[in-house]
Design a protein around this motif. Structure first.
Motif, PDB file in Angstrom:
ATOM      1  N   PHE A  75       0.833  -1.212   0.000  1.00  0.00           N
ATOM      2  CA  PHE A  75       0.000   0.000   0.000  1.00  0.00           C
ATOM      3  C   PHE A  75       0.866   1.260   0.000  1.00  0.00           C
ATOM      4  O   PHE A  75       0.537   2.261  -0.651  1.00  0.00           O
ATOM      5  CB  PHE A  75      -0.916  -0.001   1.225  1.00  0.00           C
ATOM      6  N   LEU A  76       1.999   1.219   0.721  1.00  0.00           N
ATOM      7  CA  LEU A  76       2.910   2.359   0.728  1.00  0.00           C
ATOM      8  C   LEU A  76       3.492   2.604  -0.661  1.00  0.00           C
ATOM      9  O   LEU A  76       3.577   3.765  -1.123  1.00  0.00           O
ATOM     10  CB  LEU A  76       4.026   2.104   1.748  1.00  0.00           C
ATOM     11  N   LEU A  77       3.876   1.516  -1.334  1.00  0.00           N
ATOM     12  CA  LEU A  77       4.414   1.651  -2.699  1.00  0.00           C
ATOM     13  C   LEU A  77       3.355   2.194  -3.656  1.00  0.00           C
ATOM     14  O   LEU A  77       3.655   3.016  -4.536  1.00  0.00           O
ATOM     15  CB  LEU A  77       4.936   0.300  -3.191  1.00  0.00           C
ATOM     16  N   LYS A  78       2.112   1.747  -3.485  1.00  0.00           N
ATOM     17  CA  LYS A  78       1.030   2.268  -4.325  1.00  0.00           C
ATOM     18  C   LYS A  78       0.811   3.759  -4.083  1.00  0.00           C
ATOM     19  O   LYS A  78       0.548   4.528  -5.015  1.00  0.00           O
ATOM     20  CB  LYS A  78      -0.258   1.493  -4.056  1.00  0.00           C
ATOM     21  N   PHE A  79       0.902   4.136  -2.820  1.00  0.00           N
ATOM     22  CA  PHE A  79       0.731   5.562  -2.489  1.00  0.00           C
ATOM     23  C   PHE A  79       1.833   6.388  -3.142  1.00  0.00           C
ATOM     24  O   PHE A  79       1.578   7.464  -3.709  1.00  0.00           O
ATOM     25  CB  PHE A  79       0.761   5.726  -0.964  1.00  0.00           C
ATOM     26  N   ILE A  80       3.079   5.893  -3.079  1.00  0.00           N
ATOM     27  CA  ILE A  80       4.191   6.603  -3.708  1.00  0.00           C
ATOM     28  C   ILE A  80       3.998   6.667  -5.215  1.00  0.00           C
ATOM     29  O   ILE A  80       4.237   7.713  -5.854  1.00  0.00           O
ATOM     30  CB  ILE A  80       5.523   5.917  -3.341  1.00  0.00           C
ATOM     31  N   ALA A  81       3.564   5.530  -5.805  1.00  0.00           N
ATOM     32  CA  ALA A  81       3.349   5.496  -7.265  1.00  0.00           C
ATOM     33  C   ALA A  81       2.259   6.486  -7.675  1.00  0.00           C
ATOM     34  O   ALA A  81       2.386   7.184  -8.685  1.00  0.00           O
ATOM     35  CB  ALA A  81       2.981   4.080  -7.690  1.00  0.00           C
ATOM     36  N   LYS A  82       1.204   6.546  -6.899  1.00  0.00           N
ATOM     37  CA  LYS A  82       0.101   7.474  -7.225  1.00  0.00           C
ATOM     38  C   LYS A  82       0.550   8.929  -7.108  1.00  0.00           C
ATOM     39  O   LYS A  82       0.092   9.797  -7.854  1.00  0.00           O
ATOM     40  CB  LYS A  82      -1.077   7.207  -6.296  1.00  0.00           C
ATOM     41  N   LYS A  83       1.464   9.183  -6.201  1.00  0.00           N
ATOM     42  CA  LYS A  83       1.920  10.561  -5.970  1.00  0.00           C
ATOM     43  C   LYS A  83       2.872  11.035  -7.065  1.00  0.00           C
ATOM     44  O   LYS A  83       2.818  12.207  -7.483  1.00  0.00           O
ATOM     45  CB  LYS A  83       2.601  10.630  -4.605  1.00  0.00           C
ATOM     46  N   TYR A  84       3.722  10.125  -7.545  1.00  0.00           N
ATOM     47  CA  TYR A  84       4.770  10.552  -8.474  1.00  0.00           C
ATOM     48  C   TYR A  84       4.517  10.141  -9.925  1.00  0.00           C
ATOM     49  O   TYR A  84       5.182  10.651 -10.821  1.00  0.00           O
ATOM     50  CB  TYR A  84       6.131   9.997  -8.026  1.00  0.00           C
ATOM     51  N   ILE A  85       3.600   9.210 -10.171  1.00  0.00           N
ATOM     52  CA  ILE A  85       3.303   8.812 -11.555  1.00  0.00           C
ATOM     53  C   ILE A  85       2.011   9.500 -11.974  1.00  0.00           C
ATOM     54  O   ILE A  85       0.928   9.186 -11.467  1.00  0.00           O
ATOM     55  CB  ILE A  85       3.165   7.279 -11.675  1.00  0.00           C
ATOM     56  N   LYS A  86       2.127  10.455 -12.876  1.00  0.00           N
ATOM     57  CA  LYS A  86       0.961  11.240 -13.273  1.00  0.00           C
ATOM     58  C   LYS A  86       0.153  10.577 -14.377  1.00  0.00           C
ATOM     59  O   LYS A  86      -1.056  10.764 -14.460  1.00  0.00           O
ATOM     60  CB  LYS A  86       1.419  12.633 -13.750  1.00  0.00           C
ATOM     61  N   ASN A  87       0.827   9.809 -15.231  1.00  0.00           N
ATOM     62  CA  ASN A  87       0.115   9.149 -16.326  1.00  0.00           C
ATOM     63  C   ASN A  87      -0.728   7.994 -15.785  1.00  0.00           C
ATOM     64  O   ASN A  87      -0.239   7.125 -15.062  1.00  0.00           O
ATOM     65  CB  ASN A  87       1.133   8.618 -17.349  1.00  0.00           C
ATOM     66  N   ASP A  88      -2.030   8.006 -16.119  1.00  0.00           N
ATOM     67  CA  ASP A  88      -2.945   6.984 -15.593  1.00  0.00           C
ATOM     68  C   ASP A  88      -2.563   5.583 -16.055  1.00  0.00           C
ATOM     69  O   ASP A  88      -2.657   4.623 -15.280  1.00  0.00           O
ATOM     70  CB  ASP A  88      -4.377   7.303 -16.008  1.00  0.00           C
ATOM     71  N   ASP A  89      -2.156   5.467 -17.313  1.00  0.00           N
ATOM     72  CA  ASP A  89      -1.803   4.145 -17.831  1.00  0.00           C
ATOM     73  C   ASP A  89      -0.561   3.594 -17.127  1.00  0.00           C
ATOM     74  O   ASP A  89      -0.513   2.401 -16.760  1.00  0.00           O
ATOM     75  CB  ASP A  89      -1.552   4.221 -19.341  1.00  0.00           C
ATOM     76  N   ASN A  90       0.423   4.449 -16.917  1.00  0.00           N
ATOM     77  CA  ASN A  90       1.636   4.005 -16.213  1.00  0.00           C
ATOM     78  C   ASN A  90       1.338   3.654 -14.757  1.00  0.00           C
ATOM     79  O   ASN A  90       1.898   2.701 -14.204  1.00  0.00           O
ATOM     80  CB  ASN A  90       2.705   5.089 -16.279  1.00  0.00           C
ATOM     81  N   PHE A  91       0.439   4.451 -14.145  1.00  0.00           N
ATOM     82  CA  PHE A  91       0.065   4.143 -12.757  1.00  0.00           C
ATOM     83  C   PHE A  91      -0.661   2.801 -12.675  1.00  0.00           C
ATOM     84  O   PHE A  91      -0.415   2.012 -11.750  1.00  0.00           O
ATOM     85  CB  PHE A  91      -0.829   5.248 -12.192  1.00  0.00           C
ATOM     86  N   TYR A  92      -1.541   2.541 -13.634  1.00  0.00           N
ATOM     87  CA  TYR A  92      -2.242   1.248 -13.643  1.00  0.00           C
ATOM     88  C   TYR A  92      -1.239   0.103 -13.774  1.00  0.00           C
ATOM     89  O   TYR A  92      -1.338  -0.919 -13.088  1.00  0.00           O
ATOM     90  CB  TYR A  92      -3.247   1.209 -14.782  1.00  0.00           C
TER      91      TYR A  92
END
Length: 535
Positions: free
Chosen positions: A253-270
């Protein structure tokens, strides 16, 4: 009885201090007799009540059947002796009939040949318990503990019931003993002897049963203690594993939170979210495996033998997993891309809505293909990941390319002004596709940094060709990869309206001209007409 009492009274009269007459002695004897009779009646009533209470008792019934069996056996022996000394045939036949009757009765009571207390004397077999090595067996072992305690309780209840029977038989013995003292007849003595023997047998069975139960109870208690220790150990282990798994999920969950914060592209975040989920699931599985396998050499051996069979039996699955690795790390396809998949001559066009370890999920949109051939859309298509190695999968939006070439073909007659028609069509295509053309120029610049593209021109293109029915004009332009039909429809409508305003431009289409003979009048039956009439 009367005589005994009379002599007692006479002795009192002879040696006592007072003097008694015969009438007084007789009167006293009568009172004593009446009192004894009343006491005997009371005792018999008490014995009857005890017998009624024990009437349905299983131990009394078993013992009674055992006694009957013994008596019948003795009678059979005596009849066999009589048969040997019998003289007449009639007497022998009668004895044989009696022996046959007793034999039938013995057959019915064959289960009571031995002492009927084996179910108490012999305790149930205590099987070796299976030790638990994982938390999943905790619930089963709770059930095993309950079963062991129930077995112990059943045996204890049987002994308690037997003791209850013994207590009642002792009460009956006291009553019979008192009756025998008042009336020492042969029958009363026999009843007293029988109750003595019966109590002795029941006491013997109870003593042996108590001893065997003590051993049985210790075995049961030992097994229960072992099971409880195992349960306690497994609960501690399960708690430690749960804490470790919880920590793993927390890190995910922490890694997901970091990814959501720093990855702006929706496809890359998915894609990152999906990758974290797979790694998290894999770690949890490995934690469970390594926590409950004591001998790792055994695991390696099993995997070694299983891998060969799995490689053949699950080839497609492993290829799909390999395909997933290629998709995730190669960047060939991403969630949201529009793709075209061909399998066994059937073509599907849609958007990728999910990429799992084994397959891609595609939502079929309304496209030119669905309008032209399928006449349906909206289906969910599941494409195994191994198809990227064996089948043709085209990506319309690879590497952020959101535009594709689309073309419209228009055929005009040979006598039309085709240059003017080409000018009108190209201007209309340029007008409607200008926004997509500008987007395509920017995207093409990024694409050329990775691939060698010889013709990066994205401006509308127009061509003309000779066809059997006229001149075919083909115009190509950039359009949205996800909505080609909309722009095609707008451009087609605008071209049609523009051609209607131009008298020197006519759209060509297949047609036929029929010539009829002027002499033919009225309704005509073509099948009956002659060749000269038709031509």
């Amino acid at each position: 009885m009367r005589k005994i009492l009379f002599f007692i009274c006479f002795a009192i009269f002879a040696f006592g201090e007072g003097n008694f007459s015969v009438d007084e002695v007789d009167k006293n004897a009568s009172e004593i007799i009446a009192g004894n009779l009343n006491r005997i009646i009371e005792l018999n009533a008490k014995i009857k009540a005890i017998d009624e209470n024990l009437k349905g008792n299983i131990w009394i019934i078993k013992y009674a059947n055992f006694q009957n069996y013994q008596e019948l056996t003795q009678n059979e022996i005596e009849l066999e002796k009589k048969l040997k000394i019998a003289k007449t045939d009639e007497e022998k036949d009668n004895i044989k009939k009696q022996i046959k009757t007793i034999s039938d009765q013995l057959a019915l009571l064959s289960g009571y040949e031995n002492m009927p207390f084996s179910s108490i004397i012999t305790m149930p077999e205590v099987n070796e318990i299976s030790r638990i090595h994982n938390p999943f067996a905790i619930i089963t072992n709770f059930s095993n503990i309950k079963s062991l305690e129930s077995s112990k309780s059943d045996q204890k209840d049987q002994l308690a019931r037997l003791m209850g029977v013994i207590e009642k038989l002792k009460d009956k013995e006291l009553a019979l003993n008192e009756i025998a003292k008042i009336d020492p007849s042969e029958e009363n003595q026999k009843n007293l002897y029988n109750i003595h023997y019966e109590i002795r047998e029941f006491n013997s069975a109870y003593q042996i049963g108590t001893t065997t139960y003590s051993v049985f109870e210790k075995k049961i208690d030992e097994q229960i203690q072992i099971l409880k220790r195992d349960i306690k150990t497994q609960v501690k282990r399960a708690l430690n594993i749960a804490i470790l798994i919880f920590a793993t999920i927390l890190i995910a969950f922490l890694l997901k939170f970091i990814a959501k914060k720093y990855i702006k592209n929706d496809d890359n975040f998915y894609l990152a979210n999906k990758f974290i989920n797979v790694i998290n699931f894999t770690l949890i599985v490995l934690i469970l495996i390594f926590s409950y396998i004591e001998n790792m050499t055994y695991l390696v051996t099993i995997l070694g033998f299983a891998s060969a069979g799995l490689a053949i039996a699950m080839k497609d699955m492993f290829m799909s997993m390999l395909g997933w690795s290629v998709i995730i790390f190669g960047g060939t396809f991403r969630v949201g891309d529009r793709v075209r998949v061909e399998k066994d001559g059937v073509i599907y066009v849609g958007d990728i809505i999910d990429i799992s370890v084994l397959r891609m999920t595609i939502y079929e949109d309304i496209t030119y293909l669905s309008w032209k051939e399928h006449h349906r859309a909206g289906r969910i298509i599941f494409i195994p990941n191994n198809y990227i190695f064996t089948e043709l999968i085209a990506n319309y939006t690879h590497n952020s390319m959101k535009t594709v070439w689309d073309g419209i073909d228009i055929t005009i007659t040979f006598d039309s002004n085709h240059k003017k028609a080409m000018y009108i069509i190209k201007n209309i295509a340029r007008k409607y596709s200008k926004g997509y053309t500008d987007i395509a120029k920017k995207q093409m610049g990024k694409l050329r940094s990775q691939y060698s593209i010889k013709n990066p021109n994205v401006e509308p293109r127009i061509f003309s060709f000779f066809e059997p029915y006229g001149i075919q004009i083909s115009v190509w332009y950039m359009t949205n990869s996800y909505a080609t039909l909309g722009l095609r429809s707008n451009i087609s409508s605008e071209i049609l309206e523009s051609f209607r305003c131009e008298p020197d431009i006519k759209i060509a289409y297949p047609k036929q001209t029929l010539f009829f003979n002027e002499k033919i009048q009225g309704p005509v039956d073509i099948e009956k007409m002659t060749k000269e009439q038709l031509f």
